[in-house]
Design an enzyme around this catalytic site. Structure first.
Site, short mmCIF file in Angstrom:
data_model
loop_
_atom_site.label_atom_id
_atom_site.label_comp_id
_atom_site.label_asym_id
_atom_site.label_seq_id
_atom_site.Cartn_x
_atom_site.Cartn_y
_atom_site.Cartn_z
N THR A 148 0.68 -1.30 0.03
CA THR A 148 -0.11 -0.15 -0.07
C THR A 148 0.98 1.38 0.01
O THR A 148 2.16 1.21 0.10
CB THR A 148 -1.04 0.15 1.18
OG1 THR A 148 -1.86 1.07 0.99
CG2 THR A 148 -0.09 0.12 2.41
N PHE B 127 4.42 -0.87 4.53
CA PHE B 127 3.79 0.22 4.69
C PHE B 127 4.88 1.32 4.51
O PHE B 127 6.06 1.09 4.71
CB PHE B 127 3.37 0.28 6.07
CG PHE B 127 2.15 -0.62 6.52
CD1 PHE B 127 0.81 -0.36 6.10
CD2 PHE B 127 2.57 -1.78 7.23
CE1 PHE B 127 -0.18 -1.01 6.33
CE2 PHE B 127 1.20 -2.55 7.43
CZ PHE B 127 -0.11 -2.26 6.97
N VAL C 247 9.05 -2.39 5.20
CA VAL C 247 9.01 -0.73 5.53
C VAL C 247 9.40 -0.20 4.13
O VAL C 247 10.58 -0.35 3.40
CB VAL C 247 9.99 -0.30 6.53
CG1 VAL C 247 9.81 1.19 6.44
CG2 VAL C 247 9.79 -1.04 7.88
N LYS C 248 8.48 0.48 3.54
CA LYS C 248 8.79 1.09 2.11
C LYS C 248 9.32 2.66 2.54
O LYS C 248 8.95 3.55 3.28
CB LYS C 248 7.40 1.38 1.51
CG LYS C 248 6.77 0.15 0.74
CD LYS C 248 5.45 0.53 0.24
CE LYS C 248 5.58 0.77 -0.97
NZ LYS C 248 4.49 1.06 -1.75
N ILE C 249 10.62 2.69 1.58
CA ILE C 249 11.31 3.82 1.96
C ILE C 249 11.47 4.43 0.36
O ILE C 249 12.03 3.89 -0.62
CB ILE C 249 13.09 3.46 2.21
CG1 ILE C 249 12.80 2.98 3.59
CG2 ILE C 249 13.69 4.95 2.46
CD1 ILE C 249 12.49 3.90 4.89
#
Length: 254
Positions: free
Chosen positions: A35, A66, A92-94
């Site tokens: 997402t 996320f 973890v999206k960076i």
């Protein structure tokens, strides 16, 4: 045909509708979920952390990504560590840069070195993939999300582009290449051809997997039947009586 059974790459569902995510979770072919803040805003999410915790509870055993939304690198890193603590299956999206174009490599390196599984997002170029690969810790799994659909929107063939991205990750065997922002179901097969490990797609695209291998003659007939059914349901009429009253067409004299 069970299209999912013949695929080598993983299918991730992309979205922020909790009901749809729960429905997708019932499908064992969906290997993970992604997402982002834009999808969450469109879905009317106002409490980021509360929504994320609902998702983590509903999807307890498949990867869920996320994204951080701070714009300074220190803020991104702090948010990343909080998000990572939401569950062992949380990725973890960076973003590859902040809004000023500053490469996030330093925090990618620190977080990855600490064993946090990252999903580096918003990547477009092979050069960015190479930079990210250099920043990632060799020993930590990661996802490198290249927005192949947006690349294609610029007129560039995404298949050779993604093959080049695959090659740029050769030194990071635990980094999985993800085809992001697909525009049609065919992109799933394009992603597999390009050597991607994952494709993430919205539920409307994933629903079309049932069409793979469908007989085109049958599909043609169903389409004609749809047009006829909708015309009838709309009560459309064209009077043919007026046609009979028109004079016959006269050819121009030679």
């Amino acid at each position: 045909m069970n299209a999912e059974s013949g695929l080598k790459l993983k299918l991730f569902a992309d979205g922020a509708n909790l009901a749809e995510m729960r429905a997708m979770y019932k499908n064992p072919a969906i290997a993970g979920f992604t997402t982002n803040p834009t999808l969450m805003r469109k879905a009317g999410i106002t409490d980021y952390a509360a929504f994320a915790r609902e998702v983590v509870a509903a999807i307890p055993d498949r990867p869920v990504s996320f994204e951080v939304f701070a714009d300074d690198l220190d803020g991104m890193e702090a948010q990343a560590r909080i998000i990572a603590a939401w569950g062992p299956h949380v990725n973890v999206k960076i973003p590859v840069t902040n809004t000023q174009g500053v490469f996030t490599g330093p925090i990618i390196h620190r977080l990855s070195s600490d064993g946090i599984v990252l999903n580096i997002t918003a990547i477009m170029t092979v050069e960015q993939v190479a930079q990210v690969a250099e920043a990632l810790a060799v020993q930590t799994p990661s996802i490198v999300s290249v927005f192949a659909g947006r690349v294609a929107d610029t007129g560039i063939d995404p298949i050779p582009h993604m093959k080049a991205c695959r090659a740029a990750l050769h030194g990071r065997p635990k980094a999985e290449l993800l085809w992001a922002s697909p525009r049609e179901l065919l992109n799933i097969f394009h992603a597999e051809e390009a050597g991607c490990d994952i494709i993430t797609a919205t539920s409307d695209i994933l629903a079309k997997l049932a069409l793979v291998g469908k007989n085109l003659d049958d599909y043609s007939l169903e389409t004609v039947q749809m047009f006829h059914r909708d015309a009838a349901a709309s009560g459309f009429e064209i009077s043919t009586a007026a046609i009979a009253e028109q004079p016959a067409h006269q050819s121009d004299p030679a």
